[in-house]
Scaffold this motif. Structure first.
Motif, PDB file in Angstrom:
ATOM      1  N   LYS A 203      18.482   3.785   0.326  1.00 22.36           N
ATOM      2  CA  LYS A 203      18.747   4.063   1.740  1.00 22.36           C
ATOM      3  C   LYS A 203      18.895   5.562   1.980  1.00 22.36           C
ATOM      4  O   LYS A 203      18.410   6.091   2.983  1.00 22.36           O
ATOM      5  CB  LYS A 203      20.006   3.334   2.194  1.00 22.36           C
ATOM      6  N   GLU A 204      19.553   6.242   1.059  1.00 24.07           N
ATOM      7  CA  GLU A 204      19.811   7.672   1.214  1.00 24.07           C
ATOM      8  C   GLU A 204      18.535   8.503   1.135  1.00 24.07           C
ATOM      9  O   GLU A 204      18.450   9.566   1.762  1.00 24.07           O
ATOM     10  CB  GLU A 204      20.806   8.137   0.154  1.00 24.07           C
ATOM     11  N   ILE A 205      17.547   8.051   0.359  1.00 25.42           N
ATOM     12  CA  ILE A 205      16.305   8.818   0.214  1.00 25.42           C
ATOM     13  C   ILE A 205      15.219   8.327   1.171  1.00 25.42           C
ATOM     14  O   ILE A 205      14.054   8.660   1.005  1.00 25.42           O
ATOM     15  CB  ILE A 205      15.794   8.752  -1.236  1.00 25.42           C
ATOM     16  N   SER A 206      15.626   7.528   2.170  1.00 27.34           N
ATOM     17  CA  SER A 206      14.687   7.022   3.191  1.00 27.34           C
ATOM     18  C   SER A 206      15.094   7.559   4.549  1.00 27.34           C
ATOM     19  O   SER A 206      16.051   7.057   5.158  1.00 27.34           O
ATOM     20  CB  SER A 206      14.682   5.487   3.196  1.00 27.34           C
ATOM     21  N   PRO A 207      14.416   8.597   5.052  1.00 37.69           N
ATOM     22  CA  PRO A 207      14.803   9.204   6.330  1.00 37.69           C
ATOM     23  C   PRO A 207      14.585   8.292   7.537  1.00 37.69           C
ATOM     24  O   PRO A 207      15.194   8.499   8.584  1.00 37.69           O
ATOM     25  CB  PRO A 207      13.919  10.447   6.415  1.00 37.69           C
ATOM     26  N   ILE A 208      13.724   7.281   7.400  1.00 34.32           N
ATOM     27  CA  ILE A 208      13.411   6.388   8.528  1.00 34.32           C
ATOM     28  C   ILE A 208      13.720   4.950   8.148  1.00 34.32           C
ATOM     29  O   ILE A 208      13.342   4.486   7.073  1.00 34.32           O
ATOM     30  CB  ILE A 208      11.924   6.498   8.940  1.00 34.32           C
ATOM     31  N   ASP A 209      14.424   4.258   9.036  1.00 29.28           N
ATOM     32  CA  ASP A 209      14.682   2.824   8.879  1.00 29.28           C
ATOM     33  C   ASP A 209      14.099   2.129  10.104  1.00 29.28           C
ATOM     34  O   ASP A 209      14.643   2.228  11.206  1.00 29.28           O
ATOM     35  CB  ASP A 209      16.188   2.564   8.769  1.00 29.28           C
ATOM     36  N   LEU A 210      12.986   1.454   9.922  1.00 30.52           N
ATOM     37  CA  LEU A 210      12.301   0.823  11.059  1.00 30.52           C
ATOM     38  C   LEU A 210      13.152  -0.238  11.731  1.00 30.52           C
ATOM     39  O   LEU A 210      12.957  -0.543  12.915  1.00 30.52           O
ATOM     40  CB  LEU A 210      10.981   0.196  10.600  1.00 30.52           C
ATOM     41  N   THR A 211      14.087  -0.834  11.007  1.00 31.50           N
ATOM     42  CA  THR A 211      14.889  -1.892  11.605  1.00 31.50           C
ATOM     43  C   THR A 211      15.746  -1.373  12.752  1.00 31.50           C
ATOM     44  O   THR A 211      16.064  -2.112  13.674  1.00 31.50           O
ATOM     45  CB  THR A 211      15.797  -2.559  10.559  1.00 31.50           C
TER      46      THR A 211
END
Length: 240
Positions: A203-211
């Motif tokens: 989660k920390e290394i993912s700048p975008i969360d489509l949800t």
């Protein structure tokens, strides 16, 4: 740009409405005898009234057994990853260019089944239709059984992310994240604290969360969707 579509589904969809009555099949699969499938977006107001008056209102012990939610993105989602509180089976199909074109998360018979696919390529292959956008990808979420009743909370434990596995400084963490993203069975070999650690790290290394985008879009359409659900489930008659 994000668009929301939704579909109520009970079986297969050869045309606008599919109606099936099969007691033997229903007993074998432990489900209701009669099934009706339709996409309200493909029905005119007159057709909806006819279906409601002549079919739905005469069904006993009726209720939705499946609800489909679909979200369109004008972005390339080939590198996105779906992560839930529980590990789910992941299946990927690649296109002629070697890049992912369809991703399945979960299994068909699960209460929630997620499909991410290249809608632009799908329209080209199946209907020879060219879409002007550079990218058009669709995220479809199939909700079944008890999950249908909680459709407005279906993202509670779901994250669709674009993780960059090269971000962590430690080579060991990079290697483990890459393995977890590409070999789904690896999650089952980790102890509880390790699963928590790497899910948090992903989660920390993912700048975008489509949800988050899908949550806000569903919230904006919540009243309209609930209105349609109420329309099909209430027992009342239309009089000329």
């Amino acid at each position: 740009m994000l668009k929301l579509y939704y579909k109520f589904k009970f079986a297969t969809e050869p045309e606008k409405v599919y109606i099936e009555y099969d007691k033997v099949k229903a007993d074998s699969w432990d489900r209701r005898n009669m099934r009706v499938e339709f996409n309200p977006n493909k029905l005119t107001h007159k057709e909806m009234l006819w279906l409601k008056q002549n079919i739905i209102d005469y069904m006993e012990d009726d209720g939705f057994t499946r609800l489909d939610l679909a979200f369109d993105f004008e972005d390339d989602l080939s590198d996105y990853y779906a992560m839930t509180d529980k590990a789910v089976k992941k299946t990927i199909y690649y296109g002629r260019n070697g890049k992912p074109e369809t991703k399945y998360f979960g299994v068909r018979d699960s209460d929630r089944f997620i499909r991410i696919y290249n809608k632009k390529q799908e329209r080209k292959d199946n209907a020879d239709i060219e879409i002007n956008s550079e990218h058009l990808w669709r995220v479809e979420i199939e909700l079944k059984r008890d999950m249908v009743d909680y459709w407005n909370d279906c993202f509670k434990d779901l994250h669709i992310l674009k993780p960059d596995w090269t971000t962590p400084e430690k080579i060991k963490e990079q290697a483990m994240i890459y393995l977890l993203l590409n070999e789904e069975g690896t999650w089952g070999k980790l102890e509880r604290h390790a699963k928590y650690k790497y899910k948090k790290l992903i989660k920390e290394i993912s700048p975008i969360d489509l949800t988050e985008l899908m949550k806000s879009t569903l919230k904006a359409n919540e009243k309209q969707l609930q209105k349609q659900i109420d329309f099909w489930q209430r027992e009342f008659r239309f009089w000329n």
